[in-house]
Design a protein around this motif. Structure first.
Motif, PDB file in Angstrom:
ATOM      1  N   ALA A   5      41.328  -5.189 -15.860  1.00  0.00           N
ATOM      2  CA  ALA A   5      41.178  -5.692 -14.527  1.00  0.00           C
ATOM      3  C   ALA A   5      40.190  -4.371 -14.404  1.00  0.00           C
ATOM      4  CB  ALA A   5      42.969  -5.308 -14.383  1.00  0.00           C
ATOM      5  N   SER A   6      39.594  -5.015 -13.637  1.00  0.00           N
ATOM      6  CA  SER A   6      38.258  -4.425 -12.740  1.00  0.00           C
ATOM      7  C   SER A   6      38.229  -4.752 -11.058  1.00  0.00           C
ATOM      8  CB  SER A   6      37.188  -4.426 -13.262  1.00  0.00           C
ATOM      9  OG  SER A   6      37.109  -6.362 -13.279  1.00  0.00           O
ATOM     10  N   GLY A   7      37.322  -4.506 -10.796  1.00  0.00           N
ATOM     11  CA  GLY A   7      36.921  -4.699  -9.547  1.00  0.00           C
ATOM     12  C   GLY A   7      37.539  -3.436  -8.033  1.00  0.00           C
ATOM     13  N   ASP A  89      47.808  -0.641   1.757  1.00  0.00           N
ATOM     14  CA  ASP A  89      47.405  -1.043   0.112  1.00  0.00           C
ATOM     15  C   ASP A  89      46.383  -0.117  -0.644  1.00  0.00           C
ATOM     16  OD1 ASP A  89      46.025  -3.773   2.450  1.00  0.00           O
ATOM     17  OD2 ASP A  89      48.543  -3.844   1.467  1.00  0.00           O
ATOM     18  N   THR A  90      46.570   1.356  -0.355  1.00  0.00           N
ATOM     19  CA  THR A  90      45.811   1.629  -1.354  1.00  0.00           C
ATOM     20  C   THR A  90      46.722   2.462  -2.805  1.00  0.00           C
ATOM     21  OG1 THR A  90      44.843   3.284   0.020  1.00  0.00           O
ATOM     22  CG2 THR A  90      45.245   4.422  -1.888  1.00  0.00           C
ATOM     23  N   ALA A  91      46.503   2.036  -4.080  1.00  0.00           N
ATOM     24  CA  ALA A  91      47.101   2.419  -4.853  1.00  0.00           C
ATOM     25  C   ALA A  91      46.288   1.474  -6.329  1.00  0.00           C
ATOM     26  CB  ALA A  91      48.391   0.685  -5.038  1.00  0.00           C
ATOM     27  N   LEU A 118      42.147   1.067  -9.396  1.00  0.00           N
ATOM     28  CA  LEU A 118      41.967   1.141  -8.201  1.00  0.00           C
ATOM     29  C   LEU A 118      41.536   0.981  -7.243  1.00  0.00           C
ATOM     30  CD1 LEU A 118      43.594   4.355  -6.899  1.00  0.00           C
ATOM     31  CD2 LEU A 118      41.591   5.823  -7.816  1.00  0.00           C
ATOM     32  N   VAL A 119      42.669   1.249  -6.437  1.00  0.00           N
ATOM     33  CA  VAL A 119      41.651   0.501  -4.630  1.00  0.00           C
ATOM     34  C   VAL A 119      42.159   1.340  -3.649  1.00  0.00           C
ATOM     35  CG1 VAL A 119      42.599  -1.025  -2.913  1.00  0.00           C
ATOM     36  CG2 VAL A 119      42.376  -2.223  -5.446  1.00  0.00           C
TER      37      VAL A 119
END
Length: 123
Positions: A5-7, A89-91, A118-119
């Motif tokens: 995963a990325s982004g 939505d931070t997670a 991580l977002v």
């Protein structure tokens, strides 16, 4: 099968991000794909599901209308477009894969996981 995963990153409230998950090691179209997230101190929660043909998608109520899952079988990649982001939505966001059949809303339903991205949504 391996998932990467990325982004992820830092974004302000109301902003957008697109996550990607590249899949390798097997025929991508054999797998249905999902996105989950895990906030600090909380359990990992289901966000979105897409079947092999993209004809079936499902979303958690918490993200329905804001997040969109999609896939490109030619690129072996699944995406999660996230709009109207909120601090909650931070997670850490995880992609997951499994072969056809069965339920998909539980962590235990999925066979393969990426490492997560991580977002962080600032208020």
């Amino acid at each position: 099968v391996q998932l990467q995963a990325s982004g992820g990153g830092l974004v302000q409230t109301g902003g957008s991000l697109r996550l990607s998950c590249a899949v390798s090691g097997d025929t991508f179209s054999r797998y249905v794909m999902g996105w989950f997230r895990q906030a600090p101190g909380k359990e990992r929660e289901f966000l979105a599901y897409i079947n092999w043909s993209s004809r079936s998608t499902y979303y958690a109520d918490s993200v329905k209308g804001r997040f969109t899952i999609s896939r490109d079988n030619a690129k072996n990649t699944v995406y999660l477009q996230m709009n109207s982001l909120k601090p909650e939505d931070t997670a850490v966001y995880y992609c997951a894969a499994k072969k056809l059949g069965g339920s998909f809303r539980l962590v235990s339903d999925w066979a393969y996981w990426g490492r997560g991205t991580l977002v962080t949504v600032s208020s």
